[in-house]
Scaffold this motif. Structure first.
Motif, PDB file in Angstrom:
ATOM      1  N   SER A 135       1.185  -1.174  -0.212  1.00 19.47           N
ATOM      2  CA  SER A 135       0.263   0.505  -0.210  1.00 19.47           C
ATOM      3  C   SER A 135       1.054   1.272  -0.390  1.00 19.47           C
ATOM      4  O   SER A 135       0.514   1.952  -0.623  1.00 19.47           O
ATOM      5  CB  SER A 135      -0.741  -0.218   1.105  1.00 19.47           C
ATOM      6  N   ILE A 136       1.972   1.616   0.293  1.00 18.11           N
ATOM      7  CA  ILE A 136       2.375   2.647   0.176  1.00 18.11           C
ATOM      8  C   ILE A 136       3.361   2.447  -0.585  1.00 18.11           C
ATOM      9  O   ILE A 136       3.709   4.133  -1.204  1.00 18.11           O
ATOM     10  CB  ILE A 136       3.546   2.559   1.753  1.00 18.11           C
ATOM     11  N   GLU A 137       4.102   2.133  -1.206  1.00 17.10           N
ATOM     12  CA  GLU A 137       4.755   1.748  -2.571  1.00 17.10           C
ATOM     13  C   GLU A 137       3.952   2.354  -3.633  1.00 17.10           C
ATOM     14  O   GLU A 137       3.814   2.893  -4.119  1.00 17.10           O
ATOM     15  CB  GLU A 137       4.967   0.511  -3.262  1.00 17.10           C
ATOM     16  N   TYR A 138       2.638   1.376  -3.482  1.00 15.22           N
ATOM     17  CA  TYR A 138       0.889   2.375  -4.312  1.00 15.22           C
ATOM     18  C   TYR A 138       1.014   3.798  -4.220  1.00 15.22           C
ATOM     19  O   TYR A 138       0.780   4.463  -5.430  1.00 15.22           O
ATOM     20  CB  TYR A 138      -0.215   1.180  -4.031  1.00 15.22           C
ATOM     21  N   GLY A 139       1.191   4.250  -2.874  1.00 13.78           N
ATOM     22  CA  GLY A 139       0.741   4.976  -2.476  1.00 13.78           C
ATOM     23  C   GLY A 139       1.416   6.279  -3.497  1.00 13.78           C
ATOM     24  O   GLY A 139       1.583   7.536  -3.911  1.00 13.78           O
ATOM     25  N   VAL A 140       3.232   5.913  -2.978  1.00 13.22           N
ATOM     26  CA  VAL A 140       3.900   6.657  -3.831  1.00 13.22           C
ATOM     27  C   VAL A 140       3.926   6.354  -5.254  1.00 13.22           C
ATOM     28  O   VAL A 140       4.255   8.030  -6.069  1.00 13.22           O
ATOM     29  CB  VAL A 140       5.573   6.056  -3.538  1.00 13.22           C
ATOM     30  N   ASN A 141       3.531   5.591  -6.245  1.00 11.17           N
ATOM     31  CA  ASN A 141       3.333   5.466  -7.640  1.00 11.17           C
ATOM     32  C   ASN A 141       1.891   6.353  -8.215  1.00 11.17           C
ATOM     33  O   ASN A 141       2.218   7.014  -8.836  1.00 11.17           O
ATOM     34  CB  ASN A 141       2.882   4.550  -7.676  1.00 11.17           C
ATOM     35  N   MET A 142       0.716   6.450  -6.490  1.00 11.64           N
ATOM     36  CA  MET A 142       0.063   7.395  -7.184  1.00 11.64           C
ATOM     37  C   MET A 142       0.519   8.729  -7.144  1.00 11.64           C
ATOM     38  O   MET A 142      -0.052   9.417  -7.974  1.00 11.64           O
ATOM     39  CB  MET A 142      -1.460   7.164  -6.501  1.00 11.64           C
ATOM     40  N   SER A 143       1.501   9.020  -6.316  1.00 10.51           N
ATOM     41  CA  SER A 143       1.532  11.083  -5.895  1.00 10.51           C
ATOM     42  C   SER A 143       2.480  11.076  -6.963  1.00 10.51           C
ATOM     43  O   SER A 143       2.548  12.173  -7.431  1.00 10.51           O
ATOM     44  CB  SER A 143       2.417  10.241  -4.891  1.00 10.51           C
ATOM     45  N   LYS A 144       2.965  10.016  -7.424  1.00 10.29           N
ATOM     46  CA  LYS A 144       4.239  10.803  -8.298  1.00 10.29           C
ATOM     47  C   LYS A 144       3.605  10.598  -9.393  1.00 10.29           C
ATOM     48  O   LYS A 144       3.595  11.774 -10.569  1.00 10.29           O
ATOM     49  CB  LYS A 144       5.106   9.139  -8.786  1.00 10.29           C
ATOM     50  N   LYS A 145       2.448  10.224 -10.241  1.00 11.76           N
ATOM     51  CA  LYS A 145       1.458  10.139 -11.341  1.00 11.76           C
ATOM     52  C   LYS A 145       0.917  11.701 -11.103  1.00 11.76           C
ATOM     53  O   LYS A 145       0.437  12.373 -12.288  1.00 11.76           O
ATOM     54  CB  LYS A 145       0.584   8.926 -11.406  1.00 11.76           C
ATOM     55  N   ILE A 146      -0.170  12.108  -9.895  1.00 12.70           N
ATOM     56  CA  ILE A 146      -0.125  13.123  -9.678  1.00 12.70           C
ATOM     57  C   ILE A 146       0.183  13.887  -9.888  1.00 12.70           C
ATOM     58  O   ILE A 146       0.114  15.488 -11.017  1.00 12.70           O
ATOM     59  CB  ILE A 146      -0.986  13.067  -8.466  1.00 12.70           C
ATOM     60  N   ASP A 147       1.382  14.182  -9.273  1.00 12.42           N
ATOM     61  CA  ASP A 147       2.104  15.210  -9.638  1.00 12.42           C
ATOM     62  C   ASP A 147       2.606  15.216 -10.710  1.00 12.42           C
ATOM     63  O   ASP A 147       2.783  16.264 -11.644  1.00 12.42           O
ATOM     64  CB  ASP A 147       3.793  14.989  -8.872  1.00 12.42           C
ATOM     65  N   ASP A 148       3.167  14.832 -12.084  1.00  8.41           N
ATOM     66  CA  ASP A 148       3.132  14.502 -13.317  1.00  8.41           C
ATOM     67  C   ASP A 148       1.999  14.616 -14.048  1.00  8.41           C
ATOM     68  O   ASP A 148       2.816  16.028 -15.267  1.00  8.41           O
ATOM     69  CB  ASP A 148       3.141  13.092 -13.958  1.00  8.41           C
ATOM     70  N   ILE A 149       0.822  14.308 -13.723  1.00  7.23           N
ATOM     71  CA  ILE A 149      -0.058  15.047 -14.304  1.00  7.23           C
ATOM     72  C   ILE A 149      -0.148  16.630 -14.060  1.00  7.23           C
ATOM     73  O   ILE A 149      -0.562  17.339 -15.337  1.00  7.23           O
ATOM     74  CB  ILE A 149      -1.708  14.106 -13.717  1.00  7.23           C
ATOM     75  N   ALA A 150      -0.466  17.327 -13.251  1.00  4.56           N
ATOM     76  CA  ALA A 150      -0.370  18.449 -12.456  1.00  4.56           C
ATOM     77  C   ALA A 150       0.886  19.231 -13.243  1.00  4.56           C
ATOM     78  O   ALA A 150      -0.056  20.666 -13.750  1.00  4.56           O
ATOM     79  CB  ALA A 150       0.222  18.683 -11.395  1.00  4.56           C
ATOM     80  N   LYS A 151       1.633  18.842 -13.454  1.00  2.00           N
ATOM     81  CA  LYS A 151       2.578  19.463 -13.557  1.00  2.00           C
ATOM     82  C   LYS A 151       2.636  19.832 -15.454  1.00  2.00           C
ATOM     83  O   LYS A 151       2.906  20.507 -15.612  1.00  2.00           O
ATOM     84  CB  LYS A 151       4.228  18.612 -13.935  1.00  2.00           C
ATOM     85  N   GLY A 152       1.907  18.325 -16.309  1.00  2.00           N
ATOM     86  CA  GLY A 152       1.460  18.514 -17.267  1.00  2.00           C
ATOM     87  C   GLY A 152       0.716  19.617 -17.961  1.00  2.00           C
ATOM     88  O   GLY A 152       0.823  20.381 -18.941  1.00  2.00           O
ATOM     89  N   ASN A 153      -0.292  19.811 -16.800  1.00  2.00           N
ATOM     90  CA  ASN A 153      -1.481  20.923 -16.987  1.00  2.00           C
ATOM     91  C   ASN A 153      -0.814  22.212 -16.249  1.00  2.00           C
ATOM     92  O   ASN A 153      -1.364  23.147 -17.704  1.00  2.00           O
ATOM     93  CB  ASN A 153      -2.445  20.587 -15.394  1.00  2.00           C
ATOM     94  N   ARG A 154      -0.152  22.263 -15.961  1.00  2.00           N
ATOM     95  CA  ARG A 154       0.554  23.520 -15.327  1.00  2.00           C
ATOM     96  C   ARG A 154       1.258  24.303 -16.789  1.00  2.00           C
ATOM     97  O   ARG A 154       1.139  25.299 -17.400  1.00  2.00           O
ATOM     98  CB  ARG A 154       1.444  23.464 -14.262  1.00  2.00           C
ATOM     99  N   GLU A 155       2.137  23.250 -17.740  1.00  2.00           N
ATOM    100  CA  GLU A 155       3.035  23.403 -19.350  1.00  2.00           C
ATOM    101  C   GLU A 155       1.965  24.143 -20.382  1.00  2.00           C
ATOM    102  O   GLU A 155       1.843  24.808 -20.435  1.00  2.00           O
ATOM    103  CB  GLU A 155       3.660  22.166 -18.782  1.00  2.00           C
ATOM    104  N   VAL A 156       0.794  23.095 -20.031  1.00  2.00           N
ATOM    105  CA  VAL A 156       0.175  23.578 -21.524  1.00  2.00           C
ATOM    106  C   VAL A 156      -0.504  25.233 -20.478  1.00  2.00           C
ATOM    107  O   VAL A 156      -2.008  25.874 -21.428  1.00  2.00           O
ATOM    108  CB  VAL A 156      -1.171  22.666 -20.943  1.00  2.00           C
ATOM    109  N   ALA A 157      -0.680  25.189 -19.828  1.00  2.00           N
ATOM    110  CA  ALA A 157      -1.318  26.934 -19.180  1.00  2.00           C
ATOM    111  C   ALA A 157      -0.207  27.837 -19.356  1.00  2.00           C
ATOM    112  O   ALA A 157      -1.198  29.068 -19.947  1.00  2.00           O
ATOM    113  CB  ALA A 157      -2.232  26.497 -17.789  1.00  2.00           C
ATOM    114  N   GLU A 158       0.619  27.960 -19.590  1.00  2.00           N
ATOM    115  CA  GLU A 158       1.298  28.672 -19.506  1.00  2.00           C
ATOM    116  C   GLU A 158       1.966  28.522 -20.764  1.00  2.00           C
ATOM    117  O   GLU A 158       1.298  29.023 -22.181  1.00  2.00           O
ATOM    118  CB  GLU A 158       2.894  28.358 -18.955  1.00  2.00           C
TER     119      GLU A 158
END
Length: 123
Positions: free
Chosen positions: A100-123
């Motif tokens: 579960s901890i490893e799963y949580g870390v992977n999901m957190s990375k994916k959310i951060d990647d998506i958030a970073k992608g959205n910021r780059e698109v908005a700029e």
């Protein structure tokens, strides 16, 4: 036979704390990863058996080796638990891999990647 009685919760907490101490200080098996931790413990109401959920940081090979090392050291771990805990019966421990901890870390990375992608698109 209530599963979540106060006594059972207290026993679970004590066994988890002692297992963590034994994992950290007592096991000399090189297969057991130093990045292993006890996530949760479920002791049966009759105090005969115990499920210990272990989280291991690393790849699948490290996780499998850690579980094998813990299973081979089960007698030592049980003896140390009997020495430190004042219980009539020392539970028989079954180690279960908890990802579960490893799963949580992977999901957190994916959310951060998506958030970073959205910021780059908005700029």
């Amino acid at each position: 036979m209530r599963k979540n009685s106060i006594k059972n919760t207290r026993v679970n907490t004590e066994v988890q704390r002692e297992l963590s101490m034994i994992l950290r200080a007592g096991i000399k098996d090189p297969r057991v990863s130093p990045m292993a931790s006890v996530v949760a413990v479920e002791v049966a109401p009759d105090l005969k058996t115990c499920k210990a959920y272990i989280s291991v940081l690393g790849d699948e090979k490290v996780q499998e080796d850690t579980l094998k090392g813990l299973k081979s050291a089960e007698g030592y771990i049980r003896r140390e638990l009997a020495r430190t805990l004042n219980m009539r019966n020392t539970p028989e421990i079954r180690f279960i891999l908890d990802q579960s901890i490893e799963y949580g870390v992977n999901m957190s990375k994916k959310i951060d990647d998506i958030a970073k992608g959205n910021r780059e698109v908005a700029e």
